[in-house]
Design an enzyme around this catalytic site. Sequence first.
Site, mmCIF file in Angstrom:
data_model
loop_
_atom_site.group_PDB
_atom_site.id
_atom_site.type_symbol
_atom_site.label_atom_id
_atom_site.label_comp_id
_atom_site.label_asym_id
_atom_site.label_seq_id
_atom_site.Cartn_x
_atom_site.Cartn_y
_atom_site.Cartn_z
ATOM 1 N N LYS A 14 19.713 -35.297 16.549
ATOM 2 C CA LYS A 14 18.792 -34.881 17.627
ATOM 3 C C LYS A 14 17.364 -34.735 17.093
ATOM 4 O O LYS A 14 16.422 -35.253 17.678
ATOM 5 C CB LYS A 14 19.234 -33.535 18.240
ATOM 6 C CG LYS A 14 20.606 -33.553 18.851
ATOM 7 C CD LYS A 14 20.962 -32.198 19.462
ATOM 8 C CE LYS A 14 21.078 -31.057 18.452
ATOM 9 N NZ LYS A 14 22.164 -31.213 17.458
ATOM 10 N N ARG A 89 22.022 -25.626 25.797
ATOM 11 C CA ARG A 89 23.262 -25.735 25.043
ATOM 12 C C ARG A 89 24.420 -25.041 25.727
ATOM 13 O O ARG A 89 25.525 -25.025 25.197
ATOM 14 C CB ARG A 89 23.057 -25.017 23.727
ATOM 15 C CG ARG A 89 23.118 -25.930 22.527
ATOM 16 C CD ARG A 89 22.718 -25.070 21.456
ATOM 17 N NE ARG A 89 23.089 -25.347 20.146
ATOM 18 C CZ ARG A 89 22.296 -25.950 19.268
ATOM 19 N NH1 ARG A 89 21.189 -26.500 19.628
ATOM 20 N NH2 ARG A 89 22.668 -26.006 18.034
ATOM 21 N N ARG A 128 21.675 -33.040 4.084
ATOM 22 C CA ARG A 128 20.385 -32.880 4.772
ATOM 23 C C ARG A 128 19.401 -31.994 4.002
ATOM 24 O O ARG A 128 19.761 -30.959 3.465
ATOM 25 C CB ARG A 128 20.601 -32.275 6.155
ATOM 26 C CG ARG A 128 19.286 -31.874 6.796
ATOM 27 C CD ARG A 128 19.389 -31.579 8.229
ATOM 28 N NE ARG A 128 20.277 -30.466 8.513
ATOM 29 C CZ ARG A 128 20.575 -30.100 9.737
ATOM 30 N NH1 ARG A 128 20.101 -30.777 10.757
ATOM 31 N NH2 ARG A 128 21.379 -29.091 9.942
ATOM 32 N N ARG A 161 19.404 -25.987 4.815
ATOM 33 C CA ARG A 161 19.629 -24.898 5.758
ATOM 34 C C ARG A 161 20.834 -24.058 5.356
ATOM 35 O O ARG A 161 21.850 -24.586 4.929
ATOM 36 C CB ARG A 161 19.859 -25.476 7.162
ATOM 37 C CG ARG A 161 18.578 -25.559 7.943
ATOM 38 C CD ARG A 161 18.701 -26.336 9.199
ATOM 39 N NE ARG A 161 19.796 -25.961 10.082
ATOM 40 C CZ ARG A 161 19.986 -26.494 11.273
ATOM 41 N NH1 ARG A 161 19.137 -27.412 11.733
ATOM 42 N NH2 ARG A 161 21.000 -26.130 12.023
ATOM 43 N N ARG A 172 30.129 -24.309 13.876
ATOM 44 C CA ARG A 172 29.109 -24.894 14.774
ATOM 45 C C ARG A 172 29.716 -26.033 15.583
ATOM 46 O O ARG A 172 29.415 -26.198 16.762
ATOM 47 C CB ARG A 172 27.911 -25.405 13.958
ATOM 48 C CG ARG A 172 26.996 -24.288 13.504
ATOM 49 C CD ARG A 172 26.122 -24.712 12.342
ATOM 50 N NE ARG A 172 25.212 -25.787 12.646
ATOM 51 C CZ ARG A 172 24.658 -26.579 11.725
ATOM 52 N NH1 ARG A 172 24.923 -26.425 10.445
ATOM 53 N NH2 ARG A 172 23.828 -27.526 12.096
HETATM 54 P P1 AP5 Z 1 19.356 -34.175 12.245
HETATM 55 O O1 AP5 Z 1 18.417 -35.079 12.966
HETATM 56 O O2 AP5 Z 1 18.784 -33.042 11.478
HETATM 57 O O3 AP5 Z 1 20.545 -33.694 13.222
HETATM 58 P P2 AP5 Z 1 20.561 -32.634 14.412
HETATM 59 O O4 AP5 Z 1 21.348 -33.213 15.522
HETATM 60 O O5 AP5 Z 1 19.169 -32.172 14.698
HETATM 61 O O6 AP5 Z 1 21.444 -31.520 13.730
HETATM 62 P P3 AP5 Z 1 21.254 -29.932 13.673
HETATM 63 O O7 AP5 Z 1 22.095 -29.434 12.555
HETATM 64 O O8 AP5 Z 1 19.799 -29.563 13.664
HETATM 65 O O9 AP5 Z 1 21.886 -29.524 15.010
HETATM 66 P P4 AP5 Z 1 22.295 -28.149 15.478
HETATM 67 O O10 AP5 Z 1 22.420 -28.398 16.902
HETATM 68 O O11 AP5 Z 1 23.465 -27.567 14.810
HETATM 69 O O12 AP5 Z 1 21.089 -27.197 14.947
HETATM 70 P P5 AP5 Z 1 19.890 -26.453 15.673
HETATM 71 O O13 AP5 Z 1 18.802 -26.314 14.704
HETATM 72 O O14 AP5 Z 1 19.610 -27.066 16.989
HETATM 73 O O15 AP5 Z 1 20.217 -35.113 11.248
HETATM 74 C C1 AP5 Z 1 21.155 -34.529 10.347
HETATM 75 C C2 AP5 Z 1 21.098 -35.277 8.990
HETATM 76 O O16 AP5 Z 1 21.588 -36.604 9.192
HETATM 77 C C3 AP5 Z 1 19.686 -35.427 8.409
HETATM 78 O O17 AP5 Z 1 19.773 -35.315 7.033
HETATM 79 C C4 AP5 Z 1 19.254 -36.842 8.829
HETATM 80 O O18 AP5 Z 1 18.337 -37.407 7.912
HETATM 81 C C5 AP5 Z 1 20.601 -37.589 8.851
HETATM 82 N N1 AP5 Z 1 20.664 -38.632 9.892
HETATM 83 C C6 AP5 Z 1 20.193 -38.543 11.158
HETATM 84 N N2 AP5 Z 1 20.452 -39.666 11.840
HETATM 85 C C7 AP5 Z 1 21.160 -40.481 10.987
HETATM 86 C C8 AP5 Z 1 21.724 -41.779 11.134
HETATM 87 N N3 AP5 Z 1 21.625 -42.474 12.272
HETATM 88 N N4 AP5 Z 1 22.380 -42.314 10.058
HETATM 89 C C9 AP5 Z 1 22.476 -41.606 8.904
HETATM 90 N N5 AP5 Z 1 21.939 -40.366 8.705
HETATM 91 C C10 AP5 Z 1 21.288 -39.813 9.744
HETATM 92 O O19 AP5 Z 1 20.537 -25.035 15.945
HETATM 93 C C11 AP5 Z 1 20.855 -24.173 14.871
HETATM 94 C C12 AP5 Z 1 21.353 -22.835 15.402
HETATM 95 O O20 AP5 Z 1 20.334 -22.222 16.191
HETATM 96 C C13 AP5 Z 1 22.574 -22.909 16.331
HETATM 97 O O21 AP5 Z 1 23.780 -22.948 15.603
HETATM 98 C C14 AP5 Z 1 22.400 -21.624 17.129
HETATM 99 O O22 AP5 Z 1 22.796 -20.509 16.375
HETATM 100 C C15 AP5 Z 1 20.883 -21.539 17.304
HETATM 101 N N6 AP5 Z 1 20.438 -22.233 18.539
HETATM 102 C C16 AP5 Z 1 19.613 -23.320 18.612
HETATM 103 N N7 AP5 Z 1 19.427 -23.679 19.894
HETATM 104 C C17 AP5 Z 1 20.144 -22.822 20.647
HETATM 105 C C18 AP5 Z 1 20.370 -22.688 22.037
HETATM 106 N N8 AP5 Z 1 19.816 -23.541 22.933
HETATM 107 N N9 AP5 Z 1 21.177 -21.685 22.474
HETATM 108 C C19 AP5 Z 1 21.722 -20.801 21.610
HETATM 109 N N10 AP5 Z 1 21.571 -20.881 20.263
HETATM 110 C C20 AP5 Z 1 20.782 -21.883 19.792
HETATM 111 MG MG MG Z 2 18.154 -30.355 14.501
#
Ligand code: AP5
Ligand code: MG
Length: 219
Positions: A14, A89, A128, A161, A172
Amino acid sequence: MMYIIMLGAPGAGKGTQADILSREIGLPRIASGDLFRQASEEGTRSGLAAKSYMDKGLLVPDDMTTKMISERLGRPDCASGCILDGFPRTLHQAEVLDRALEEQGKRIDEAIYIEVPDEELVKRLSGRWLCRTCQTPYHATSSPPETPGRCNKCGGELYQRSDDRQETVRERLSVFFAQTVPILDHYKKQSKLIRVNGNLGIQGVAGAIISALKASLPS
Ligand code: AP5
Ligand code: MG
């Protein structure tokens, strides 16, 4: 004016794709996880409260999340649209967002769901690295930085992270299937859901997203 949502499991790409799309279409990327991490680094009361949920792999409660995102969406840079990464979410968050936009005569245009098999998600998260300054994601093997440990864009320090530990990643993922997958139907019913195969290289996925958007949005 365009409001786009990026949906997908943890590690689906994402952030990576929202960042590419943001440069491509000139709209800001608003990432709920980045906003929580920033608040927790600043040590604010709500940031520390959010961290206690994030470290367990659980969602931050809806009221805290919707308040934070409403404030962010109210800033001038989002007036003509944005790319939402990680929000909504839960079904409740999706409904609150629909109502808030509707009150301003706006709406979500498309919700892009990036689909990736579970075993690939775990590989991506364990390799990552993120920029501490601008949050750009890198990967040890699939998208390494030009200089080890430093961001290509701003030279910031790269870090891993704390919620990318294996046990937290498992939690997660199960939270994603239980609480976030149900919102796919919400956008499907509104004919706004675009499913994209996220199990390609980064540029391949970006190309698929851009062509799907071109096909579905009026030019
Ligand atoms: P990356 O682009 O970083 O993936 P991502 O989908 O952004 O993954 P996240 O871990 O950030 O998602 P998440 O939803 O768990 O975390 P968030 O910060 O939103 O890519 C991942 C890796 O893969 C990177 O190293 C990249 O280089 C590589 N990659 C990408 N594309 C690739 C490809 N095509 N091929 C190969 N490699 C690739 O949320 C974290 C926490 O915050 C949650 O757990 C929750 O506690 C809280 N939170 C956030 N939003 C909310 C909400 N709306 N409601 C409640 N709690 C929330
Ligand atoms: Mg992310």
